[in-house]
Each structure stands twice: as C-alpha cells, then as structure tokens.
Enzyme design. Sequence first.
Site, PDB file in Angstrom:
ATOM      1  N   ARG A  45      58.068  40.232  39.342  1.00 43.76           N
ATOM      2  CA  ARG A  45      57.082  40.353  38.257  1.00 43.76           C
ATOM      3  C   ARG A  45      57.651  41.175  37.097  1.00 43.76           C
ATOM      4  O   ARG A  45      57.444  40.872  35.914  1.00 43.76           O
ATOM      5  CB  ARG A  45      55.803  41.000  38.805  1.00 43.76           C
ATOM      6  CG  ARG A  45      55.029  40.074  39.708  1.00 43.76           C
ATOM      7  CD  ARG A  45      53.880  40.795  40.369  1.00 43.76           C
ATOM      8  NE  ARG A  45      52.890  41.264  39.407  1.00 43.76           N
ATOM      9  CZ  ARG A  45      51.898  42.109  39.731  1.00 43.76           C
ATOM     10  NH1 ARG A  45      51.801  42.573  40.973  1.00 43.76           N
ATOM     11  NH2 ARG A  45      51.019  42.495  38.833  1.00 43.76           N
ATOM     12  N   GLN A  60      43.215  46.493  32.727  1.00 40.67           N
ATOM     13  CA  GLN A  60      43.490  46.379  34.163  1.00 40.67           C
ATOM     14  C   GLN A  60      44.943  45.979  34.379  1.00 40.67           C
ATOM     15  O   GLN A  60      45.426  45.962  35.495  1.00 40.67           O
ATOM     16  CB  GLN A  60      42.592  45.317  34.806  1.00 40.67           C
ATOM     17  CG  GLN A  60      41.112  45.573  34.653  1.00 40.67           C
ATOM     18  CD  GLN A  60      40.307  44.369  35.111  1.00 40.67           C
ATOM     19  OE1 GLN A  60      39.972  44.236  36.282  1.00 40.67           O
ATOM     20  NE2 GLN A  60      40.030  43.480  34.185  1.00 40.67           N
ATOM     21  N   HIS A  70      45.012  50.326  36.323  1.00 41.44           N
ATOM     22  CA  HIS A  70      45.708  49.955  37.568  1.00 41.44           C
ATOM     23  C   HIS A  70      47.187  50.301  37.550  1.00 41.44           C
ATOM     24  O   HIS A  70      47.948  49.822  38.382  1.00 41.44           O
ATOM     25  CB  HIS A  70      45.519  48.448  37.841  1.00 41.44           C
ATOM     26  CG  HIS A  70      44.090  48.070  38.077  1.00 41.44           C
ATOM     27  ND1 HIS A  70      43.599  46.803  37.885  1.00 41.44           N
ATOM     28  CD2 HIS A  70      43.031  48.826  38.485  1.00 41.44           C
ATOM     29  CE1 HIS A  70      42.304  46.787  38.170  1.00 41.44           C
ATOM     30  NE2 HIS A  70      41.926  48.001  38.528  1.00 41.44           N
ATOM     31  N   GLY A  88      39.741  38.213  28.757  1.00 41.47           N
ATOM     32  CA  GLY A  88      40.684  37.661  29.736  1.00 41.47           C
ATOM     33  C   GLY A  88      40.610  38.290  31.099  1.00 41.47           C
ATOM     34  O   GLY A  88      41.645  38.567  31.714  1.00 41.47           O
ATOM     35  N   ALA A 142      42.546  34.320  24.205  1.00 44.63           N
ATOM     36  CA  ALA A 142      42.595  35.656  23.599  1.00 44.63           C
ATOM     37  C   ALA A 142      43.421  35.661  22.311  1.00 44.63           C
ATOM     38  O   ALA A 142      42.999  36.224  21.289  1.00 44.63           O
ATOM     39  CB  ALA A 142      43.179  36.646  24.618  1.00 44.63           C
TER      40      ALA A 142
HETATM   41  C1  BV8 Z   1      38.766  50.737  45.250  1.00 45.00           C
HETATM   42  C2  BV8 Z   1      47.372  46.414  40.459  1.00 45.00           C
HETATM   43  C3  BV8 Z   1      37.820  52.457  46.609  1.00 45.00           C
HETATM   44  C4  BV8 Z   1      48.332  45.916  41.477  1.00 45.00           C
HETATM   45  C5  BV8 Z   1      45.180  45.461  40.976  1.00 45.00           C
HETATM   46  C6  BV8 Z   1      34.109  43.384  48.327  1.00 45.00           C
HETATM   47  C7  BV8 Z   1      33.248  43.320  47.238  1.00 45.00           C
HETATM   48  C8  BV8 Z   1      33.473  44.091  46.106  1.00 45.00           C
HETATM   49  C9  BV8 Z   1      34.586  44.954  46.023  1.00 45.00           C
HETATM   50  C10 BV8 Z   1      35.428  45.000  47.100  1.00 45.00           C
HETATM   51  C11 BV8 Z   1      35.204  44.216  48.250  1.00 45.00           C
HETATM   52  N1  BV8 Z   1      36.211  44.487  49.102  1.00 45.00           N
HETATM   53  C12 BV8 Z   1      37.049  45.397  48.565  1.00 45.00           C
HETATM   54  C13 BV8 Z   1      36.580  45.720  47.347  1.00 45.00           C
HETATM   55  C14 BV8 Z   1      37.193  46.686  46.401  1.00 45.00           C
HETATM   56  C15 BV8 Z   1      38.388  46.037  45.709  1.00 45.00           C
HETATM   57  C16 BV8 Z   1      37.972  44.779  44.983  1.00 45.00           C
HETATM   58  O1  BV8 Z   1      37.362  44.858  43.931  1.00 45.00           O
HETATM   59  N2  BV8 Z   1      38.310  43.619  45.560  1.00 45.00           N
HETATM   60  C17 BV8 Z   1      37.928  42.371  44.886  1.00 45.00           C
HETATM   61  C18 BV8 Z   1      39.112  41.417  44.850  1.00 45.00           C
HETATM   62  C19 BV8 Z   1      36.726  41.787  45.605  1.00 45.00           C
HETATM   63  N3  BV8 Z   1      38.827  47.024  44.745  1.00 45.00           N
HETATM   64  C20 BV8 Z   1      39.722  47.964  45.122  1.00 45.00           C
HETATM   65  O2  BV8 Z   1      40.241  48.007  46.204  1.00 45.00           O
HETATM   66  C21 BV8 Z   1      40.007  49.048  44.084  1.00 45.00           C
HETATM   67  N4  BV8 Z   1      39.916  50.323  44.706  1.00 45.00           N
HETATM   68  O3  BV8 Z   1      37.723  50.129  45.212  1.00 45.00           O
HETATM   69  O4  BV8 Z   1      38.937  51.921  45.895  1.00 45.00           O
HETATM   70  C22 BV8 Z   1      38.242  53.779  47.094  1.00 45.00           C
HETATM   71  C23 BV8 Z   1      37.548  54.899  46.642  1.00 45.00           C
HETATM   72  C24 BV8 Z   1      37.920  56.135  47.131  1.00 45.00           C
HETATM   73  C25 BV8 Z   1      38.981  56.256  48.032  1.00 45.00           C
HETATM   74  C26 BV8 Z   1      39.688  55.120  48.439  1.00 45.00           C
HETATM   75  C27 BV8 Z   1      39.314  53.872  47.979  1.00 45.00           C
HETATM   76  C28 BV8 Z   1      41.405  48.883  43.536  1.00 45.00           C
HETATM   77  C29 BV8 Z   1      41.484  47.624  42.716  1.00 45.00           C
HETATM   78  C30 BV8 Z   1      42.837  47.569  41.986  1.00 45.00           C
HETATM   79  C31 BV8 Z   1      43.713  46.513  42.611  1.00 45.00           C
HETATM   80  N5  BV8 Z   1      44.955  46.385  41.829  1.00 45.00           N
HETATM   81  N6  BV8 Z   1      46.317  45.409  40.277  1.00 45.00           N
HETATM   82  C32 BV8 Z   1      49.096  44.730  40.975  1.00 45.00           C
HETATM   83  O5  BV8 Z   1      48.859  44.248  39.843  1.00 45.00           O
HETATM   84  O6  BV8 Z   1      49.988  44.270  41.720  1.00 45.00           O
HETATM   85  S1  BV8 Z   1      43.974  44.334  40.652  1.00 45.00           S
HETATM   86  C33 BV8 Z   1      44.535  42.950  39.859  1.00 45.00           C
HETATM   87  O7  BV8 Z   1      43.352  42.208  39.557  1.00 45.00           O
HETATM   88  C34 BV8 Z   1      45.198  43.178  38.512  1.00 45.00           C
HETATM   89  O8  BV8 Z   1      45.203  44.498  38.039  1.00 45.00           O
HETATM   90  C35 BV8 Z   1      44.305  42.323  37.604  1.00 45.00           C
HETATM   91  O9  BV8 Z   1      44.291  42.732  36.304  1.00 45.00           O
HETATM   92  C36 BV8 Z   1      43.008  42.573  38.265  1.00 45.00           C
HETATM   93  C37 BV8 Z   1      41.806  41.812  37.829  1.00 45.00           C
HETATM   94  O10 BV8 Z   1      42.151  40.496  37.664  1.00 45.00           O
HETATM   95  P1  BV8 Z   1      42.055  39.924  36.157  1.00 45.00           P
HETATM   96  O11 BV8 Z   1      42.789  40.846  35.259  1.00 45.00           O
HETATM   97  O12 BV8 Z   1      40.648  39.669  35.838  1.00 45.00           O
HETATM   98  O13 BV8 Z   1      42.926  38.624  36.278  1.00 45.00           O
HETATM   99  P2  BV8 Z   1      42.491  37.222  36.910  1.00 45.00           P
HETATM  100  O14 BV8 Z   1      43.732  36.429  37.094  1.00 45.00           O
HETATM  101  O15 BV8 Z   1      41.569  37.453  38.073  1.00 45.00           O
HETATM  102  O16 BV8 Z   1      41.607  36.542  35.764  1.00 45.00           O
HETATM  103  C38 BV8 Z   1      42.235  36.135  34.553  1.00 45.00           C
HETATM  104  C39 BV8 Z   1      41.119  35.663  33.643  1.00 45.00           C
HETATM  105  O17 BV8 Z   1      41.709  35.327  32.377  1.00 45.00           O
HETATM  106  C40 BV8 Z   1      40.412  34.404  34.126  1.00 45.00           C
HETATM  107  O18 BV8 Z   1      39.006  34.603  34.004  1.00 45.00           O
HETATM  108  C41 BV8 Z   1      40.870  33.307  33.166  1.00 45.00           C
HETATM  109  O19 BV8 Z   1      39.835  32.380  32.895  1.00 45.00           O
HETATM  110  C42 BV8 Z   1      41.188  34.096  31.929  1.00 45.00           C
HETATM  111  N7  BV8 Z   1      42.208  33.515  31.057  1.00 45.00           N
HETATM  112  C43 BV8 Z   1      43.237  32.693  31.392  1.00 45.00           C
HETATM  113  N8  BV8 Z   1      43.971  32.415  30.269  1.00 45.00           N
HETATM  114  C44 BV8 Z   1      43.388  33.091  29.244  1.00 45.00           C
HETATM  115  C45 BV8 Z   1      42.272  33.797  29.737  1.00 45.00           C
HETATM  116  N9  BV8 Z   1      41.479  34.570  28.958  1.00 45.00           N
HETATM  117  C46 BV8 Z   1      41.794  34.648  27.652  1.00 45.00           C
HETATM  118  N10 BV8 Z   1      42.859  34.007  27.101  1.00 45.00           N
HETATM  119  C47 BV8 Z   1      43.664  33.223  27.860  1.00 45.00           C
HETATM  120  N11 BV8 Z   1      44.721  32.572  27.294  1.00 45.00           N
END
Ligand code: BV8
Length: 292
Positions: free
Chosen positions: A75, A105, A158, A227, A271
């Site tokens: 990456r 993020q 993040h 995005g 975007a």
């Molecule tokens: C925490 C770094 C607690 C690493 C990342 C069940 C339900 C709810 C929540 C949870 C659950 N089970 C677990 C959880 C919590 C979990 C979570 O949310 N899971 C999700 C998946 C359900 N969260 C965590 O674990 C967080 N920590 O809660 O800790 C805690 C508290 C105290 C003590 C201990 C623990 C940590 C979350 C961070 C994870 N790390 N990244 C790496 O990158 O390798 S997250 C990762 O996803 C990236 O950072 C990314 O940015 C992020 C979000 O994704 P998006 O940015 O939205 O990207 P995605 O591809 O999904 O979407 C792209 C969008 O762009 C699309 O909508 C598309 O349509 C659009 N698009 C496409 N092209 C374009 C566009 N838009 C505009 N223009 C374009 N051209």
Amino acid sequence: MTDVRLPDELRSQVRQALAEGRLLAFSGAGISAESGVPTFRGPEGMWKNRRPEDLATPEAFRRDPKAVWEWYSWRRRRVAMCEPNQAHLALARWALAGGLRVVTQNVDGLHDRALDLARLEDGDTDHGTSGAPGPASDTSGAPSRRPPRGHAEPVRLHGSLFRTRCTDCQVEEPYPIGRETGALPTCPTCHATLRPAVVWFGEALAASDLERSFEWASEARVTLSIGTSAVVFPASQIPFTTLAAGGTVIEINPAATPLTEHADFHVRASAAAAVPAVLGSRPSGVSGSDPA
Ligand code: BV8
Ligand code: ZN
C-alpha cells in the site's frame, strides 16, 4: 469546474461557514480514489478478497507480522506513486486560509501533501514540507486571514502509512518510502519490531484526536462528508454529531451510504469534481497554478 447544483440556501450556508472558519471536511478513502488509491470496500475495494480481520488487527500482526508488513508495504508503494487530486487541493487551500478544518480516516497522507502544495503556492515555505513537488511558489501575498500555526493540519484519525510505532517502547517515527529492507523493521532504541502507526480494528483511536474531531463537528455550521462509506465506528459518528448540534451535513459520494437518508443534501458525484464546486473558487490571497 463541474456544475454542482446546491440549493441556494445551502450554498450560502457553505459560504457563511467558510467565512467564519466553521466548515468541517470529513473524508474517507473515496476522496483519494481519483488519485489512484484503492478504496477499502466496494467492487474495486482493496478488501474485496481479503478480510480486514486478516490484516488490519493486532491479532493478525501478532500471528503473522511479515504478511501484515507485506500488505502495508504494497500500500505504501502504491500510495507513494499517487498525487493529491483537486478535492485534496481545494480543501488544503481553504484550510490554509482558515475557512475549514479537515478530519480524515485516511492513512495515505494525501491531505498533508496537498497542504504542502498549497503552502508552496502561497509562498509559505517556513512550515517545512514532506518534499512534495509543487508549482513555483507565487508570492502574491499570504491569505487575508492566516490561521494559527497547525490549524490547517488534518486530524488523521486512523494514523499514517508513513510512520511506524515501536511495539515495545511505543516511540513513533516517520517511516519514509525507500527505508524498507524487506526484513521486519526494528526499533533503533530498543530493537523490538516496529508496526505501522495506524489504528487497527479493535484498537482505540487517540483520545485527543477524537475529542478535537467531535468538538469541531459540534461547532461546525456545515460538515462535508466526503468519500466515506460511513460504516467505521467511531469516525462514522462525526457527521451525526454535526446534525445533533443543529448543523448542516452535505454528503459527497457517487453512491448512497447509511448517512445519506440523514444528510441535508447528497451530491451524487466524485470528490475531485464536486469538492471544488461546493467550496467555490479559492480564497483571495492564495493563488498559484491550477492543480494538474
Ligand atoms: C474501536 C486504518 C474500540 C488501518 C482503519 C459492529 C458494529 C459497529 C462497530 C463495530 C462492530 N464490530 C466492531 C466494531 C468497531 C470497529 C468498526 O467500526 N467495524 C466496522 C467495520 C463495523 N471499529 C474499530 O475497531 C475502531 N476502534 O472501535 O475501538 C475500543 C475502545 C477502547 C479500547 C479498545 C477498543 C477502529 C477503527 C479503525 C480501523 N482502521 N484504517 C488501515 O488503513 O490499514 S479503518 C479503514 O476504514 C480505513 O481507515 C478507511 O478509511 C475506513 C473507513 O472506510 P472508508 O474511508 O469509508 O472507505 P470505504 O472504502 O469503506 O468507502 C469508500 C467510499 O468512497 C464509498 O462509499 C464509495 O462510494 C466512495 N467513493 C468511491 N469513489 C469515490 C467515492 N467518493 C467520492 N469520490 C470518489 N471518486
Ligand atoms: Zn522501541
């Protein structure tokens, strides 16, 4: 510039928010898609044939640090070949002029590199840059309202692909491209294995970053959600915080997300096309050649 039809009321709210420095730009991987950085989810997503749990968790790193580092190195090399696009640059210029703040993020560093380029345009070279190449600086004068130092920097919820953290003494350091040797990187101080300085699933985000981001979200007159699939917690709560405080949320995304039905307006566009159009032309005082 793409024609984005914002209702007049929203357009004047965006203008007012920029004039007061109360616009928050909240971004996800989609803002970097047109720079060539793969998103996480969706048809072309990086995770389509991998599960986040297999790679972006502390357990995965403990189980197989080499496989996790191989994914992050791939990456890093991929992102290093990408350039900020017009969305990153439009945000950077307005951030430099004190009109908005950025919470991302993303770990790709493209907001930071866009800020370097906007500073070069603005003839401001005393901030130090990440070495990003930029157009010849135009010294037509600093923006009318230069915000306090650090104001323009994005909050990186993040973390960053280009920093490491020691798994033992926790020291965090820049890890520029080119330093990799193929072996697992080790800490120069205590010789323990280094990890990417990103927040993995199941790890807590930095309390200070969260606090600042939610404070800005509650103070924002307008939050642009740009995005992001709006599914990763707690970051995904940022636009909802603006709504709960009575602010306006405009979503910029070619697709609908769980935020769409709650947002005040959904700009179904990319975007790089929509962000410059929604923000309007660059602030006075910051000039320079248009982005490539
Ligand atoms: C925490 C770094 C607690 C690493 C990342 C069940 C339900 C709810 C929540 C949870 C659950 N089970 C677990 C959880 C919590 C979990 C979570 O949310 N899971 C999700 C998946 C359900 N969260 C965590 O674990 C967080 N920590 O809660 O800790 C805690 C508290 C105290 C003590 C201990 C623990 C940590 C979350 C961070 C994870 N790390 N990244 C790496 O990158 O390798 S997250 C990762 O996803 C990236 O950072 C990314 O940015 C992020 C979000 O994704 P998006 O940015 O939205 O990207 P995605 O591809 O999904 O979407 C792209 C969008 O762009 C699309 O909508 C598309 O349509 C659009 N698009 C496409 N092209 C374009 C566009 N838009 C505009 N223009 C374009 N051209
Ligand atoms: Zn160490």
